[in-house]
Motif scaffolding. Structure first.
Motif, PDB file in Angstrom:
ATOM      1  N   ASP A   1      -2.559  39.609   5.181  1.00 17.98           N
ATOM      2  CA  ASP A   1      -3.674  39.054   4.253  1.00 17.98           C
ATOM      3  C   ASP A   1      -3.940  39.797   3.175  1.00 17.98           C
TER       4      ASP A   1
ATOM      5  N   LEU B   1     -11.261  34.297   6.978  1.00 15.91           N
ATOM      6  CA  LEU B   1     -10.552  34.681   8.135  1.00 15.91           C
ATOM      7  C   LEU B   1     -10.648  33.711   9.239  1.00 15.91           C
TER       8      LEU B   1
ATOM      9  N   HIS C   1      -1.939  38.212  12.066  1.00 16.42           N
ATOM     10  CA  HIS C   1      -2.548  38.509  10.866  1.00 16.42           C
ATOM     11  C   HIS C   1      -2.619  39.996  10.907  1.00 16.42           C
TER      12      HIS C   1
ATOM     13  N   LEU D   1      -4.829  42.465   8.197  1.00 21.00           N
ATOM     14  CA  LEU D   1      -5.996  42.812   7.298  1.00 21.00           C
ATOM     15  C   LEU D   1      -6.182  44.228   6.978  1.00 21.00           C
TER      16      LEU D   1
END
Length: 85
Positions: free
Chosen positions: A30, A38, A70, A72
């Motif tokens: 991300d 999100l 994901h 981040l």
């Protein structure tokens, strides 16, 4: 003009071939920013900031509602500073 349309069609076809060859289990990196939306269904892991002081890099690994993983990466203020007022 026909050459341009043919080239554009070939580009779209090759892009869809590459997209379909990408595995569904690929981890999505991300992008960070001020307004990141999100879709978090389940947190897998996150950086422990309890012993860190100052601004440190952190990471959040999670699954979205479609089951895709994901990652981040972001900056966060550590909560382990004892002399903060």
């Amino acid at each position: 003009m026909k050459t341009l349309i043919l080239a554009f069609t070939a580009l779209l076809a090759s892009a869809s071939v590459f997209a379909s060859s990408m595995p569904d289990t690929a981890v999505i990196q991300d992008k960070t920013g001020f307004f990141v939306h999100l879709d978090v269904d389940k947190v897998l892991s996150s950086t422990d900031i309890s012993q860190a002081c100052g601004v440190i890099p952190a990471q959040l690994n999670y699954l979205d509602h479609q089951g895709r993983e994901h990652v981040l990466n972001y900056q966060v203020q550590g909560s382990g500073c004892t002399n903060d007022h």
